[in-house]
Scaffold this motif. Structure first.
Motif, PDB file in Angstrom:
ATOM      1  N   LEU A  65      16.453   0.553  -4.840  1.00 30.41           N
ATOM      2  CA  LEU A  65      16.253  -0.269  -3.460  1.00 30.41           C
ATOM      3  C   LEU A  65      14.998   0.200  -3.002  1.00 30.41           C
ATOM      4  O   LEU A  65      14.849   1.371  -2.738  1.00 30.41           O
ATOM      5  CB  LEU A  65      17.293   0.023  -2.468  1.00 30.41           C
ATOM      6  N   GLY A  66      14.260  -0.674  -2.834  1.00 30.85           N
ATOM      7  CA  GLY A  66      12.686  -0.539  -2.252  1.00 30.85           C
ATOM      8  C   GLY A  66      12.045   0.343  -3.428  1.00 30.85           C
ATOM      9  O   GLY A  66      11.472   1.440  -3.235  1.00 30.85           O
ATOM     10  N   ALA A  67      12.002  -0.249  -4.458  1.00 31.60           N
ATOM     11  CA  ALA A  67      11.497   0.504  -5.897  1.00 31.60           C
ATOM     12  C   ALA A  67      10.220   0.749  -5.749  1.00 31.60           C
ATOM     13  O   ALA A  67       9.770   1.972  -6.390  1.00 31.60           O
ATOM     14  CB  ALA A  67      11.932  -0.314  -7.004  1.00 31.60           C
ATOM     15  N   GLY A  68       9.347   0.059  -5.220  1.00 35.56           N
ATOM     16  CA  GLY A  68       7.874   0.328  -5.093  1.00 35.56           C
ATOM     17  C   GLY A  68       7.625   0.207  -6.666  1.00 35.56           C
ATOM     18  O   GLY A  68       7.748  -0.183  -7.376  1.00 35.56           O
ATOM     19  N   MET A  69       6.611   1.340  -6.715  1.00 35.61           N
ATOM     20  CA  MET A  69       5.839   1.470  -8.175  1.00 35.61           C
ATOM     21  C   MET A  69       6.956   2.530  -9.079  1.00 35.61           C
ATOM     22  O   MET A  69       6.119   3.261  -9.865  1.00 35.61           O
ATOM     23  CB  MET A  69       4.639   1.984  -8.108  1.00 35.61           C
ATOM     24  N   SER A 102      10.406  15.609  -4.647  1.00 33.05           N
ATOM     25  CA  SER A 102      11.819  16.270  -4.360  1.00 33.05           C
ATOM     26  C   SER A 102      12.852  15.140  -4.241  1.00 33.05           C
ATOM     27  O   SER A 102      13.983  15.149  -4.907  1.00 33.05           O
ATOM     28  CB  SER A 102      11.892  17.157  -3.396  1.00 33.05           C
ATOM     29  N   ARG A 103      12.477  13.961  -3.548  1.00 35.54           N
ATOM     30  CA  ARG A 103      13.557  12.965  -3.566  1.00 35.54           C
ATOM     31  C   ARG A 103      13.825  12.296  -4.657  1.00 35.54           C
ATOM     32  O   ARG A 103      14.725  11.788  -5.109  1.00 35.54           O
ATOM     33  CB  ARG A 103      13.290  12.024  -2.257  1.00 35.54           C
ATOM     34  N   ALA A 104      12.769  11.995  -5.449  1.00 37.08           N
ATOM     35  CA  ALA A 104      12.735  11.274  -6.761  1.00 37.08           C
ATOM     36  C   ALA A 104      13.713  12.393  -7.774  1.00 37.08           C
ATOM     37  O   ALA A 104      14.615  11.833  -8.375  1.00 37.08           O
ATOM     38  CB  ALA A 104      11.755  11.140  -7.341  1.00 37.08           C
ATOM     39  N   LEU A 113      14.649  -6.882   3.474  1.00 36.32           N
ATOM     40  CA  LEU A 113      15.978  -6.340   3.990  1.00 36.32           C
ATOM     41  C   LEU A 113      16.085  -6.736   5.551  1.00 36.32           C
ATOM     42  O   LEU A 113      17.155  -6.703   6.040  1.00 36.32           O
ATOM     43  CB  LEU A 113      16.064  -4.851   3.532  1.00 36.32           C
ATOM     44  N   THR A 114      14.809  -6.934   6.132  1.00 37.92           N
ATOM     45  CA  THR A 114      15.038  -7.415   7.711  1.00 37.92           C
ATOM     46  C   THR A 114      15.446  -8.883   7.654  1.00 37.92           C
ATOM     47  O   THR A 114      15.385  -9.458   8.699  1.00 37.92           O
ATOM     48  CB  THR A 114      13.713  -7.330   8.083  1.00 37.92           C
ATOM     49  N   ARG A 115      15.520  -9.547   6.671  1.00 35.69           N
ATOM     50  CA  ARG A 115      15.500 -11.093   6.701  1.00 35.69           C
ATOM     51  C   ARG A 115      16.762 -11.533   5.707  1.00 35.69           C
ATOM     52  O   ARG A 115      17.247 -12.471   5.980  1.00 35.69           O
ATOM     53  CB  ARG A 115      14.308 -11.895   6.024  1.00 35.69           C
ATOM     54  N   ARG A 118       0.740  -1.232  -0.191  1.00 36.34           N
ATOM     55  CA  ARG A 118      -0.029  -0.198   0.016  1.00 36.34           C
ATOM     56  C   ARG A 118       0.837   1.264  -0.114  1.00 36.34           C
ATOM     57  O   ARG A 118       0.456   2.322  -0.585  1.00 36.34           O
ATOM     58  CB  ARG A 118      -0.967  -0.001   1.278  1.00 36.34           C
ATOM     59  N   SER A 119       1.887   1.221   0.597  1.00 35.59           N
ATOM     60  CA  SER A 119       2.784   2.349   0.918  1.00 35.59           C
ATOM     61  C   SER A 119       3.393   2.680  -0.494  1.00 35.59           C
ATOM     62  O   SER A 119       3.551   4.073  -0.931  1.00 35.59           O
ATOM     63  CB  SER A 119       3.851   2.317   1.896  1.00 35.59           C
ATOM     64  N   ALA A 120       3.872   1.648  -1.292  1.00 31.71           N
ATOM     65  CA  ALA A 120       4.328   1.930  -2.771  1.00 31.71           C
ATOM     66  C   ALA A 120       3.116   2.443  -3.670  1.00 31.71           C
ATOM     67  O   ALA A 120       3.482   3.346  -4.629  1.00 31.71           O
ATOM     68  CB  ALA A 120       4.939   0.535  -3.053  1.00 31.71           C
ATOM     69  N   LEU A 121       1.994   1.859  -3.402  1.00 26.47           N
ATOM     70  CA  LEU A 121       0.911   2.507  -4.351  1.00 26.47           C
ATOM     71  C   LEU A 121       0.469   3.981  -3.889  1.00 26.47           C
ATOM     72  O   LEU A 121       0.329   4.721  -4.826  1.00 26.47           O
ATOM     73  CB  LEU A 121      -0.386   1.422  -4.198  1.00 26.47           C
ATOM     74  N   GLY A 130      12.476   6.283   0.616  1.00 25.19           N
ATOM     75  CA  GLY A 130      11.009   6.249   1.593  1.00 25.19           C
ATOM     76  C   GLY A 130      11.398   4.868   1.897  1.00 25.19           C
ATOM     77  O   GLY A 130      10.118   4.090   2.247  1.00 25.19           O
ATOM     78  N   VAL A 131      12.332   4.297   2.512  1.00 23.28           N
ATOM     79  CA  VAL A 131      12.519   2.786   2.872  1.00 23.28           C
ATOM     80  C   VAL A 131      13.198   2.704   4.533  1.00 23.28           C
ATOM     81  O   VAL A 131      12.776   2.344   5.364  1.00 23.28           O
ATOM     82  CB  VAL A 131      13.164   2.092   2.098  1.00 23.28           C
ATOM     83  N   ILE A 132      14.222   3.661   4.726  1.00 23.68           N
ATOM     84  CA  ILE A 132      15.087   3.495   5.817  1.00 23.68           C
ATOM     85  C   ILE A 132      14.091   3.648   7.186  1.00 23.68           C
ATOM     86  O   ILE A 132      14.387   2.719   7.962  1.00 23.68           O
ATOM     87  CB  ILE A 132      16.108   4.625   5.818  1.00 23.68           C
ATOM     88  N   HIS A 133      13.201   4.593   7.053  1.00 21.70           N
ATOM     89  CA  HIS A 133      12.376   4.610   8.290  1.00 21.70           C
ATOM     90  C   HIS A 133      11.524   3.460   8.576  1.00 21.70           C
ATOM     91  O   HIS A 133      10.910   3.332   9.707  1.00 21.70           O
ATOM     92  CB  HIS A 133      11.581   5.844   8.164  1.00 21.70           C
ATOM     93  N   TYR A 134      11.213   2.667   7.626  1.00 21.75           N
ATOM     94  CA  TYR A 134      10.565   1.339   7.815  1.00 21.75           C
ATOM     95  C   TYR A 134      11.123   0.373   8.335  1.00 21.75           C
ATOM     96  O   TYR A 134      10.733  -0.787   8.925  1.00 21.75           O
ATOM     97  CB  TYR A 134       9.806   0.952   6.706  1.00 21.75           C
ATOM     98  N   LEU A 135      12.455   0.303   8.540  1.00 21.95           N
ATOM     99  CA  LEU A 135      13.567  -0.731   8.653  1.00 21.95           C
ATOM    100  C   LEU A 135      14.070  -0.474  10.316  1.00 21.95           C
ATOM    101  O   LEU A 135      14.191   0.937  10.748  1.00 21.95           O
ATOM    102  CB  LEU A 135      14.559  -0.941   7.940  1.00 21.95           C
ATOM    103  N   PRO A 136      14.279  -1.523  11.034  1.00 14.22           N
ATOM    104  CA  PRO A 136      14.833  -1.113  12.301  1.00 14.22           C
ATOM    105  C   PRO A 136      16.241  -0.462  11.921  1.00 14.22           C
ATOM    106  O   PRO A 136      16.845  -1.005  11.149  1.00 14.22           O
ATOM    107  CB  PRO A 136      14.996  -2.519  13.003  1.00 14.22           C
ATOM    108  N   ASP A 156      13.339  -5.157  -4.107  1.00 17.27           N
ATOM    109  CA  ASP A 156      12.044  -4.899  -3.149  1.00 17.27           C
ATOM    110  C   ASP A 156      11.582  -5.853  -2.616  1.00 17.27           C
ATOM    111  O   ASP A 156      12.029  -7.079  -2.587  1.00 17.27           O
ATOM    112  CB  ASP A 156      10.854  -4.245  -3.977  1.00 17.27           C
ATOM    113  N   HIS A 157      10.788  -5.581  -1.229  1.00 16.57           N
ATOM    114  CA  HIS A 157      10.047  -6.620  -0.629  1.00 16.57           C
ATOM    115  C   HIS A 157       9.617  -7.554  -1.329  1.00 16.57           C
ATOM    116  O   HIS A 157       8.805  -7.206  -2.197  1.00 16.57           O
ATOM    117  CB  HIS A 157       9.155  -5.895   0.288  1.00 16.57           C
ATOM    118  N   PRO A 158       9.744  -8.767  -1.217  1.00 20.81           N
ATOM    119  CA  PRO A 158       9.040  -9.847  -2.090  1.00 20.81           C
ATOM    120  C   PRO A 158       7.637  -9.434  -2.509  1.00 20.81           C
ATOM    121  O   PRO A 158       6.865  -9.834  -3.647  1.00 20.81           O
ATOM    122  CB  PRO A 158       9.024 -11.103  -1.658  1.00 20.81           C
TER     123      PRO A 158
END
Ligand SMILES: C[S@@+](CC[C@H](N)C(=O)[O-])C[C@H]1O[C@@H](n2cnc3c(N)ncnc32)[C@H](O)[C@@H]1O
Length: 305
Positions: A110-114, A87-89, A164-166, A8-11, A190-196, A134-136
């Motif tokens: 990394l964490g390409a999403g859409m 702006s980040r893109a 990336l957590t596994r 959902r976050s990628a969409l 848009g990925v780092i904050h979702y990871l430990p 990306d996450h599978p």
């Protein structure tokens, strides 16, 4: 985070980039392809989410909106992190073009999403080997969507599923044909904050370990102030709360003053760090009304030591 939330976050990112391309002039970042990745039902659902969010958070403003489209645009421009996504893109692809002029031939998203780079920037993509990691769950969903839409997968594209957590990024990339001798460019948006935190830095260390010196990475992060309700900007506090309720909590914030040292420990040299103020100046002056740099979000460009 559960697979459905990750997807959902990628969409959502594609929805916001697509809305900007369709409705704002001048554009900050043009991604007309993003909207095509959403089904009609998803588009309608995201618009309803925007409308409901406005009613719930700013009922007076919602009541003053002339129509639904205005309510959606208000949320997209003022509240959701659209300005950050745009702006980040833009920042990442500008830095990629610079790196290409210095001979970079591999691009890892990394964490390409859409992400739509492969189709949208064909003139650049054709000169690169592009790895979408990306996450599978997200990647399987994207590939299904691409097949449904009939978008051709370019021959120089590799899809690399990795949680990336596994899983180890370096092993996943090598298995996909990544050339460790070739200067490379990574974007990690848009990925780092979702990871430990440990997983985030372990991934940075693996990037430094798998590339020759001079290879670069661009990423964005939220500063630690964003995670302190009494210090966070209103819309950022609201966003964090909303994500927590939605089961997509942001986990990791970084301190801007500590970044250089933390990167060095990971085998990277900090080349540039952009604060929200610097991002505002570079990307949002004289731009469409309503957009301004998202508070607490920073950009980093680092190179492998
Ligand atoms: C907000 S989207 C960002 C997508 C795109 N980079 C952008 O800027 O629009 C977050 C991305 O992080 C990915 N992600 C989240 N957790 C992950 C994990 N544990 N491993 C790999 N990717 C992950 C999601 O699959 C999703 O594609």
């Amino acid at each position: 985070m559960e697979a459905s939330h990750i997807k959902r976050s990628a969409l959502m990112s594609a929805f916001l980039r697509g809305h900007h391309a369709a409705h704002d002039h001048p554009v900050i970042f043009r991604d007309e392809w993003a909207r095509k990745l959403l089904s009609k039902d998803e588009l309608v659902a995201f618009e309803a989410t925007m409308e409901q969010a406005l009613e719930a958070t700013l009922p007076d403003r919602a009541a003053a909106m002339p129509d639904r489209a205005a309510a959606v645009a208000c949320m997209v421009r003022d509240y959701f992190p659209t300005s950050l996504f745009l702006s980040r893109a833009k920042y990442a692809e500008e830095r990629l073009e610079e790196a290409m002029s210095r001979g970079v031939k591999q691009y890892v998203v990394l964490g390409a999403g859409m992400d739509t780079f492969l189709w949208r920037r064909k003139e650049l993509a054709d000169r690169l080997d592009v790895f979408e990691v990306d996450h599978p769950a997200t990647q399987a969903f994207k590939q299904e969507r691409l097949a449904d839409l009939g978008w051709r997968i370019p021959q120089n594209a590799r899809f690399v599923p990795a949680d990336l957590t596994r899983q180890r990024l370096d092993e996943a990339l090598r298995a996909a044909g990544f050339d460790s001798e070739a200067p490379s460019f990574f974007s990690w948006l848009g990925v780092i904050h979702y990871l430990p935190r440990d997983d985030a830095f372990a991934t940075l260390r693996m990037i430094a370990g798998i590339c020759p010196a001079g290879s670069e990475i661009v990423f964005d992060y939220w500063d630690t102030e964003a995670f302190r309700p009494e210090r966070a900007a209103v819309r950022v506090g609201w966003m964090l709360e909303m994500l927590r309720h939605a089961g997509e909590p942001m986990l990791t914030g970084l301190a801007p003053s500590a970044i250089a040292g933390q990167l060095r420990e990971a085998g990277l040299h900090l080349r540039e760090q952009m604060s929200p103020e610097a991002i505002q100046e570079r990307y949002f002056l004289n731009r469409p009304a309503g957009y301004y740099a998202y508070e607490h979000a920073h950009f980093v460009r680092a190179s492998v030591l």
